[in-house]
Design an enzyme around this catalytic site. Structure first.
Site, PDB file in Angstrom:
ATOM      1  N   HIS A 198     -88.491 -55.298 -36.684  1.00 57.58           N
ATOM      2  CA  HIS A 198     -87.950 -55.476 -35.331  1.00 57.58           C
ATOM      3  C   HIS A 198     -89.036 -55.176 -34.304  1.00 57.58           C
ATOM      4  O   HIS A 198     -89.878 -54.327 -34.510  1.00 57.58           O
ATOM      5  CB  HIS A 198     -86.754 -54.529 -35.102  1.00 57.58           C
ATOM      6  N   ASP A 233     -79.579 -58.600 -38.714  1.00 61.32           N
ATOM      7  CA  ASP A 233     -79.334 -59.829 -39.481  1.00 61.32           C
ATOM      8  C   ASP A 233     -79.259 -59.631 -40.984  1.00 61.32           C
ATOM      9  O   ASP A 233     -78.919 -60.563 -41.723  1.00 61.32           O
ATOM     10  CB  ASP A 233     -80.450 -60.850 -39.162  1.00 61.32           C
TER      11      ASP A 233
END
Ligand code: SDX
Length: 393
Positions: free
Chosen positions: A271, A328
């Site tokens: 991320h 996700d």
């Protein structure tokens, strides 16, 4: 001011905007919407209540929420001719392309409410998008599977309507399961906003030119479709299926990811901001476990995902790079277990992110100091030189 840096070329460049909507502490894995911790909202709130919170800045009273829900529900039906737009797309068209086009079509049908500086227009367009997006997202799915479209029902909640529009048919009513409804309320809450990510920054950037909210949100859908961003939920399931179908084991796959030559990434990991566990992934993993245990093939894929996570989180490669599961990593397993095909997962992400995009677009337009977005560059190209005639080249 925060977010401003003076680059060595001597001009001030806005490295980010100022916003009062969402707070993230990437090192501590903290996420709050308007000051409320995501863990509390995911457990206690509903998607429509969180939409209200993000857009208006406060939790609604009972009356405010009922009125908001009624305003949104009365805009769930779309123009019959816009509905026909979905019949013109090829069945294999990616749902994100269809959704983006549908949003522009919705703007064309509501062209009398496009002025970004008219509060009445902004309110009407916000409610219209919130009401029509679930219908259009469901129609994009129905169109891709060649099934007839249903009509929304005012007696159903936002999420109930969406699930029924997606899976109900004139042959038989869709049986609403409260665990599934709760899981989707939570999933949409967890996706609702995430400060200045790629797609939200796109929505603000397009809005900064005074483009209307439909054009801005459709641009956000397009930015979200990339596999490095919202498209990762589809890529995770395809990755898990590839490992299974190619008879690989998790350790071999992780070794392939660590081999830079392979170009293979562990999708759903890493991320830009979280250098700790993404708090959303933690919550979604719990729902995946509760919903999938005891089902058929998703159980095996869930076990594989958990083994992948455990293997990565005990491996120096991932630890030193601070790579953790993101939002996700587990979502696709739930969506597939609900019956959605992988190509549809990112459209679900877009549906969840819509209230955040609307809130951020509105904030962009209420900032008196706002200017049109104009990122600057550091020029590293050729210095001045004269034109060379063709016969001298
Ligand atoms: C979302 O911004 C947001 O808030 C987004 C989002 C939201 O809610 O809006 O949270 C939603 O987009 C989540 C991210 C979904 N994308 C993926 O899961 C795709 C896989 N992840 C990577 O592509 C990557 O981690 C990014 C794009 C998410 C972040 O990229 P960064 O921060 O630019 O990381 P990087 O490229 O600087 O990587 C640092 C190192 C590199 O290795 P070295 O060059 O130092 O040796 O980590 C490696 C990278 O190669 N790395 C990975 C990896 N992600 C980074 N290695 C293997 N697998 C990965 N997934």
């Amino acid at each position: 001011q925060t977010g401003y840096t003076t680059l060595d070329t001597g001009y001030v460049n806005t490295a980010s905007c100022q916003s009062a909507i969402t707070y993230i502490d990437g090192d501590k894995g903290i996420l709050r919407y308007r000051g409320y911790p995501i863990e509390q909202l995911a457990e206690k709130s509903t998607f429509l209540e969180v939409s209200y919170l993000l857009i208006y800045g406060q939790l609604p009273t009972k009356t405010e929420l009922e009125n908001f829900a009624d305003q949104v529900a009365s805009r769930m039906m779309i123009d019959e001719r816009l509905k026909e737009l979905y019949r013109s797309f090829p069945r294999g068209g990616h749902p994100m392309m269809v959704l983006s086009a549908g949003i522009m079509g919705l703007g064309a049908y509501n062209r009398q409410y496009l002025d970004p500086h008219n509060p009445e227009h902004v309110e009407e367009a916000s409610l219209r998008l919130l009401g029509s997006m679930p219908t259009m997202t469901a129609y994009a799915y129905k169109s891709s599977v060649g099934e007839p479209f249903q009509y929304p029902r005012k007696n159903l909640s936002y999420v109930e309507n969406y699930l029924r529009l997606s899976f109900g048919t004139p042959m038989e009513e869709y049986e609403l399961n409260e665990d599934v409804v709760r899981a989707f309320e939570t999933l949409f809450i967890l996706h609702a906003d995430h400060e200045q990510n790629c797609s939200t920054s796109t929505v603000r950037m397009v809005g900064s030119s005074d483009a209307n909210i439909y054009a801005s949100i459709a641009s956000g859908v397009n930015a979200l479709s990339g596999p490095l961003h919202g498209g990762a939920n589809q890529a995770v399931l395809e990755m898990l299926r590839d490992i299974r179908d190619n008879g690989m084991n998790v350790k071999d796959f992780v070794a392939k990811v660590k081999d830079k030559q392979s170009g293979v990434k562990l999708m759903g990991f890493g991320h830009r901001v979280y250098k700790n566990y993404d708090p959303r992934a933690q919550i979604i993993k719990g729902h995946a476990d509760a919903l999938l245990r005891g089902t058929d093939n998703n159980n095996a894929l869930l076990d594989m995902a958990i083994e992948l996570e455990e293997t990565a989180l005990s491996d120096e490669y991932f630890i030193e790079r601070k790579l953790y599961p993101n939002v996700d990593f587990y979502t696709g397993l739930i969506y597939e277990a609900m019956g959605f095909p992988p190509s549809y997962f990112t459209a679900l992400f877009a549906l969840g992110r819509l209230p955040g995009w609307i809130a951020q677009w509105r904030e962009e337009h209420t900032d008196p100091a706002r200017k049109i977005g104009r990122p600057r560059q550091v020029y590293v190209g050729a210095t001045e030189r004269d034109y060379v005639p063709m016969d001298a080249r």
